[in-house]
Design a protein around this motif. Structure first.
Motif, PDB file in Angstrom:
ATOM      1  N   PHE A 205      52.031 111.054 120.506  1.00 59.08           N
ATOM      2  CA  PHE A 205      51.693 112.413 120.936  1.00 59.08           C
ATOM      3  C   PHE A 205      52.945 113.282 120.987  1.00 59.08           C
ATOM      4  O   PHE A 205      52.974 114.404 120.459  1.00 59.08           O
ATOM      5  CB  PHE A 205      51.029 112.349 122.307  1.00 59.08           C
ATOM      6  N   TYR A 206      53.995 112.774 121.595  1.00 58.77           N
ATOM      7  CA  TYR A 206      55.247 113.524 121.722  1.00 58.77           C
ATOM      8  C   TYR A 206      55.828 113.854 120.347  1.00 58.77           C
ATOM      9  O   TYR A 206      56.261 114.987 120.095  1.00 58.77           O
ATOM     10  CB  TYR A 206      56.249 112.708 122.539  1.00 58.77           C
ATOM     11  N   SER A 207      55.845 112.882 119.449  1.00 58.79           N
ATOM     12  CA  SER A 207      56.400 113.090 118.108  1.00 58.79           C
ATOM     13  C   SER A 207      55.612 114.147 117.344  1.00 58.79           C
ATOM     14  O   SER A 207      56.201 114.981 116.638  1.00 58.79           O
ATOM     15  CB  SER A 207      56.403 111.771 117.324  1.00 58.79           C
ATOM     16  N   THR A 208      54.289 114.118 117.493  1.00 58.61           N
ATOM     17  CA  THR A 208      53.450 115.091 116.800  1.00 58.61           C
ATOM     18  C   THR A 208      53.696 116.501 117.312  1.00 58.61           C
ATOM     19  O   THR A 208      53.864 117.447 116.529  1.00 58.61           O
ATOM     20  CB  THR A 208      51.962 114.730 116.976  1.00 58.61           C
ATOM     21  N   VAL A 209      53.716 116.656 118.641  1.00 56.39           N
ATOM     22  CA  VAL A 209      53.959 117.977 119.228  1.00 56.39           C
ATOM     23  C   VAL A 209      55.346 118.497 118.843  1.00 56.39           C
ATOM     24  O   VAL A 209      55.514 119.682 118.525  1.00 56.39           O
ATOM     25  CB  VAL A 209      53.810 117.924 120.764  1.00 56.39           C
ATOM     26  N   LYS A 210      56.328 117.612 118.846  1.00 59.39           N
ATOM     27  CA  LYS A 210      57.686 118.007 118.473  1.00 59.39           C
ATOM     28  C   LYS A 210      57.737 118.469 117.021  1.00 59.39           C
ATOM     29  O   LYS A 210      58.380 119.486 116.701  1.00 59.39           O
ATOM     30  CB  LYS A 210      58.641 116.834 118.689  1.00 59.39           C
ATOM     31  N   HIS A 211      57.054 117.748 116.142  1.00 60.81           N
ATOM     32  CA  HIS A 211      57.046 118.107 114.711  1.00 60.81           C
ATOM     33  C   HIS A 211      56.369 119.465 114.499  1.00 60.81           C
ATOM     34  O   HIS A 211      56.874 120.305 113.740  1.00 60.81           O
ATOM     35  CB  HIS A 211      56.331 117.021 113.914  1.00 60.81           C
ATOM     36  N   ILE A 212      55.240 119.677 115.185  1.00 62.71           N
ATOM     37  CA  ILE A 212      54.551 120.962 115.072  1.00 62.71           C
ATOM     38  C   ILE A 212      55.438 122.090 115.593  1.00 62.71           C
ATOM     39  O   ILE A 212      55.508 123.178 115.012  1.00 62.71           O
ATOM     40  CB  ILE A 212      53.213 120.922 115.833  1.00 62.71           C
ATOM     41  N   GLY A 213      56.141 121.835 116.699  1.00 62.06           N
ATOM     42  CA  GLY A 213      57.043 122.833 117.258  1.00 62.06           C
ATOM     43  C   GLY A 213      58.146 123.208 116.293  1.00 62.06           C
ATOM     44  O   GLY A 213      58.515 124.389 116.174  1.00 62.06           O
TER      45      GLY A 213
END
Length: 252
Positions: free
Chosen positions: A34-42
């Motif tokens: 979840f964290y990696s996905t949100v970071k990538h989208i950011g």
């Protein structure tokens, strides 16, 4: 009310979650993904906006997670919230905040910070979130009741002291949904203020999409219903009525 350790210090702990002891390996795996996905989208959104927007995206996701944690604690402690308490957390846990903001960052190439902090933006988010949550609760009432979960319909019945039936509560919720849709459309087509019209139109499109998911059933728990809709839109070819050149000339 306490929250899990990674929420206690907001975004500081969000970026330093490796300092937190996870309760299980499964939780760590899910959170890491979840964290990696949100970071990538950011990172992608920041490139589009030409400024760092990751902090605000993180804040909106943390807001969602706090409400989800609150609801889990209510269920664990068998706490019955008031309708007002429930709607505050339930709208947040519907994840409208991060979903809408992420989408808007890729729609509006210049979405300044003052826009997403303006009362108009938050009112659009509130109305859209209320509509989505009420639609979700309407279609998920029977399933959630069988699982021992509370939603807006069961709370209305409980807090009425027996004076409101399930059917009456469902009708009241349907009236609220219709009112939310009218209020949202009024804001979308009304005079331009702070939020760009292209962004307001995204709110309305999302509202229509959520209505499609819940107009007849719970689209998330009934994937076959949604599959038919997706096939009708993307896979099944349009059946065009072909006319010959002679037919076209005769019509003229």
């Amino acid at each position: 009310m306490s929250h899990p350790p990674c929420f206690s210090n907001g975004c500081l702990r969000w970026d330093h979650h490796d300092e937190v002891e996870f309760c299980s390996e499964q939780v760590e795996i899910v959170f890491s993904a979840f964290y990696s996905t949100v970071k990538h989208i950011g990172e992608m959104a920041s490139a589009v906006q030409k400024r760092d927007v990751t902090k605000h995206l993180n804040e909106t996701w943390l807001h969602y997670l706090r409400s989800a944690a609150t609801e889990a604690e209510w269920q664990r402690n068998q706490y019955v919230p008031t309708v007002e308490e429930y709607m505050i957390e339930a709208v947040n846990s519907f994840a409208e905040g991060p979903i809408m903001l992420t989408s808007l960052y890729f729609v509006q190439q210049k979405l300044e910070e003052y826009i997403i902090k303006d009362p108009e933006y938050h009112e659009l988010l509130r109305i859209k979130g209320n509509c989505g949550r009420l639609l979700n609760d309407t279609r998920g009432f029977e399933r959630e009741s069988s699982e021992g979960k509370l939603n807006i319909i069961s709370l209305l019945v409980l807090q009425s002291g027996g004076s409101m039936s399930i059917e009456a509560a469902q009708e009241a919720v349907q009236e609220s949904i219709a009112s939310c849709r009218r209020d949202l459309l009024r804001m979308v087509v009304g005079e331009d203020r702070v939020v760009p019209r292209v962004c307001k139109e995204v709110f309305w499109r999302f509202c229509r999409t959520v209505h499609l998911f819940y107009c007849q059933t719970d689209g998330f728990s009934s994937p076959k219903e949604m599959l038919r809709t997706m096939n009708a839109i993307f896979r099944e070819p349009l059946k065009l009525q072909h006319t010959s050149p002679l037919d076209a000339q005769s019509e003229q």
